[in-house]
Design a protein around this motif. Structure first.
Motif, PDB file in Angstrom:
ATOM      1  N   PHE A  18       8.285   1.755   3.159  1.00 30.30           N
ATOM      2  CA  PHE A  18       6.946   2.112   3.627  1.00 30.30           C
ATOM      3  C   PHE A  18       5.876   1.324   2.875  1.00 30.30           C
ATOM      4  O   PHE A  18       4.907   0.854   3.467  1.00 30.30           O
ATOM      5  N   LEU A  19       6.062   1.172   1.567  1.00 35.98           N
ATOM      6  CA  LEU A  19       5.101   0.403   0.777  1.00 35.98           C
ATOM      7  C   LEU A  19       5.115  -1.073   1.151  1.00 35.98           C
ATOM      8  O   LEU A  19       4.075  -1.730   1.204  1.00 35.98           O
ATOM      9  N   LYS A  21       6.056  -2.314   4.034  1.00 38.25           N
ATOM     10  CA  LYS A  21       5.766  -2.543   5.449  1.00 38.25           C
ATOM     11  C   LYS A  21       4.343  -3.031   5.672  1.00 38.25           C
ATOM     12  O   LYS A  21       4.090  -3.835   6.564  1.00 38.25           O
ATOM     13  N   SER A  22       3.413  -2.579   4.852  1.00 39.74           N
ATOM     14  CA  SER A  22       2.027  -3.003   5.039  1.00 39.74           C
ATOM     15  C   SER A  22       1.768  -4.399   4.478  1.00 39.74           C
ATOM     16  O   SER A  22       0.959  -5.149   5.018  1.00 39.74           O
ATOM     17  N   THR A  23       2.444  -4.749   3.379  1.00 38.16           N
ATOM     18  CA  THR A  23       2.205  -6.066   2.779  1.00 38.16           C
ATOM     19  C   THR A  23       3.219  -7.108   3.225  1.00 38.16           C
ATOM     20  O   THR A  23       2.855  -8.232   3.519  1.00 38.16           O
ATOM     21  N   ARG A  24       4.479  -6.741   3.249  1.00 32.75           N
ATOM     22  CA  ARG A  24       5.565  -7.657   3.625  1.00 32.75           C
ATOM     23  C   ARG A  24       6.479  -6.978   4.644  1.00 32.75           C
ATOM     24  O   ARG A  24       7.548  -6.487   4.295  1.00 32.75           O
ATOM     25  N   PRO A  25       6.099  -6.952   5.924  1.00 37.48           N
ATOM     26  CA  PRO A  25       6.890  -6.224   6.914  1.00 37.48           C
ATOM     27  C   PRO A  25       8.283  -6.819   7.139  1.00 37.48           C
ATOM     28  O   PRO A  25       9.201  -6.104   7.534  1.00 37.48           O
ATOM     29  N   ALA A  28      10.870  -5.053   4.916  1.00 37.00           N
ATOM     30  CA  ALA A  28      11.160  -3.641   5.179  1.00 37.00           C
ATOM     31  C   ALA A  28      12.499  -3.486   5.882  1.00 37.00           C
ATOM     32  O   ALA A  28      13.264  -2.561   5.584  1.00 37.00           O
TER      33      ALA A  28
END
Length: 128
Positions: A18-19, A21-25, A28
């Motif tokens: 989850f963390l 996913k926003s910066t390095r999808p 994930a």
């Protein structure tokens, strides 16, 4: 006690995914696969117990070995299919995940046909 360990690994992996996913999808999906493979590796110990229990069942009840091997194949198909489908859905490929699930369901149905036919034949013998 193993369930707590597996649950913590799973929740930790989800939080990390989850963390990221926003910066390095792109990472994930790799996190999800890695956590899934780790949990699957830890589940191998449970599978050895299952196989031992099936051997004991086969010794105590005269069951055709083909039925037990078919049961093990069905279990393998469902676990591998669910794992693969989950990874595809997490990566954003839900259609591919659904196709994997459909194929697995059809495979289990095809494997179960000889057992179903043998059961129906046994019931028919009792009725006659």
């Amino acid at each position: 006690m193993d369930i707590i360990k597996i649950s913590l690994i799973g929740v930790g992996g989800v939080m990390l995914g989850f963390l990221l996913k926003s910066t390095r999808p792109e990472y994930a999906s790799f996190i999800t696969m890695g956590i899934g493979i780790l949990i699957l590796g830890l589940a191998v110990g449970k599978l050895t117990y299952l196989f031992e229990a099936l051997k004991e069942l086969r010794k105590s009840i005269p069951v055709d070995g083909g039925y037990i091997s078919t049961l093990i194949k069905m279990l393998g198909i469902t676990y591998i299919g669910q794992f693969s489908s989950g990874i595809c859905k997490d990566a954003g490929y839900s259609a591919t995940g659904m196709q994997i699930e459909l194929f697995c369901k059809l495979s289990v149905m095809v494997l179960s046909m000889p057992i179903l036919l043998a059961l129906l034949k046994t019931i028919q013998e009792f009725l006659v």
